[in-house]
Structure formats: C-alpha cells, structure tokens
Scaffold this motif. Structure first.
Motif, PDB file in Angstrom:
ATOM      1  N   TYR A  17      -6.020   0.632  -2.326  1.00  8.67           N
ATOM      2  CA  TYR A  17      -4.753  -0.580  -1.608  1.00  8.67           C
ATOM      3  C   TYR A  17      -3.896  -0.993  -2.860  1.00  8.67           C
ATOM      4  O   TYR A  17      -2.652  -1.240  -2.645  1.00  8.67           O
ATOM      5  CB  TYR A  17      -5.667  -1.752  -1.046  1.00  8.67           C
ATOM      6  N   ASN A  18      -4.525  -0.995  -4.042  1.00  6.33           N
ATOM      7  CA  ASN A  18      -3.774  -1.350  -5.055  1.00  6.33           C
ATOM      8  C   ASN A  18      -2.440  -0.223  -5.532  1.00  6.33           C
ATOM      9  O   ASN A  18      -1.428  -0.718  -5.755  1.00  6.33           O
ATOM     10  CB  ASN A  18      -4.511  -1.556  -6.289  1.00  6.33           C
ATOM     11  N   LYS A  21       0.253  -1.150  -3.116  1.00  6.99           N
ATOM     12  CA  LYS A  21       0.996  -2.326  -3.619  1.00  6.99           C
ATOM     13  C   LYS A  21       1.799  -2.000  -4.612  1.00  6.99           C
ATOM     14  O   LYS A  21       2.762  -2.716  -4.885  1.00  6.99           O
ATOM     15  CB  LYS A  21       0.034  -3.475  -3.897  1.00  6.99           C
ATOM     16  N   THR A  24       5.083  -0.370  -2.614  1.00  6.15           N
ATOM     17  CA  THR A  24       5.694  -0.912  -1.812  1.00  6.15           C
ATOM     18  C   THR A  24       6.999  -1.631  -2.283  1.00  6.15           C
ATOM     19  O   THR A  24       8.294  -1.803  -1.589  1.00  6.15           O
ATOM     20  CB  THR A  24       4.802  -2.019  -0.827  1.00  6.15           C
ATOM     21  N   ARG A  38       2.717 -13.019  -0.581  1.00  8.93           N
ATOM     22  CA  ARG A  38       1.813 -12.017  -0.697  1.00  8.93           C
ATOM     23  C   ARG A  38       0.413 -12.933  -0.805  1.00  8.93           C
ATOM     24  O   ARG A  38       0.024 -13.002  -2.101  1.00  8.93           O
ATOM     25  CB  ARG A  38       2.044 -11.015  -1.570  1.00  8.93           C
ATOM     26  N   VAL A  55       0.679 -11.006   4.518  1.00  6.68           N
ATOM     27  CA  VAL A  55       2.004 -10.586   3.903  1.00  6.68           C
ATOM     28  C   VAL A  55       3.128 -10.941   4.793  1.00  6.68           C
ATOM     29  O   VAL A  55       3.162 -10.632   5.926  1.00  6.68           O
ATOM     30  CB  VAL A  55       2.021  -9.227   3.445  1.00  6.68           C
ATOM     31  N   ARG A  81      -1.712   4.020   1.922  1.00  5.22           N
ATOM     32  CA  ARG A  81      -2.513   3.110   2.418  1.00  5.22           C
ATOM     33  C   ARG A  81      -3.624   3.501   3.284  1.00  5.22           C
ATOM     34  O   ARG A  81      -4.675   2.776   3.523  1.00  5.22           O
ATOM     35  CB  ARG A  81      -1.577   2.040   2.946  1.00  5.22           C
TER      36      ARG A  81
END
Length: 94
Positions: A17-18, A21, A24, A38, A55, A81
């Motif tokens: 997920y990082n 991030k 994005t 966020r 978010v 993701r």
C-alpha cells in the motif's frame, strides 16, 4: 463546480500500500486535484465506522475527477494497490 472523491480504505498489505501511496499524488496533481485529507485513524463521533483509513481528494470538476480515476497513470497505481487494500471510492459534486 468542485468535485470530491472520498475513499474508505482497509489496508491488508501495508508495504504494498505504501508503494501505491507514492504513485498516487502525481496522478492527482496532473488533473488539477489535491488531497484534502489522508487520515488514519478516524475517530467516530456518532454511528459506526468500520474502515481503517479515509482519504478525500478535491478536483475542479466532476469531469476532471472522472478523467483522473480513468487515467492510465492512476490505473497503474491502482494495479499496484491490488491485493494491498480494499477500497470504496465515492464521487460527489458540490
């Protein structure tokens, strides 16, 4: 008229997920958007909240928000993701 994308997120793989991030923000900026918030954790003041993260993005128009979501750049980020989080995306025009 401004439009907002609200995302409810439950993270299942924080490392993956990082990576999402990191990808994005550039895609959002390319469509005139910005992050309004966020956040995690969310504090429930009333009712129930069953998600880990919230978010909110703001775009100049609903069309820009839709173009961002469907863009090649964001679709790539979304593929990163995949398997890292479950998310619900809502588009609201103000």
């Amino acid at each position: 008229m401004p439009a907002f994308v609200i995302v409810e997120v439950d993270i299942t793989d924080p490392e993956k997920y990082n990576a999402y991030k990191e990808l994005t923000p550039a895609t959002v900026l390319a469509y005139g958007g910005k992050f309004v918030l966020r956040g995690q954790p969310v504090t429930v003041l009333e009712g129930e909240w069953n998600h880990e993260r919230l978010v909110m993005l703001q775009f100049p128009t609903k069309e820009k928000a839709t173009a961002w979501y469907n863009s090649e750049g964001y679709q790539y980020a979304k593929s990163v993701r995949s398997g890292a989080a479950k998310a619900n995306f809502l588009l609201i025009e103000s």
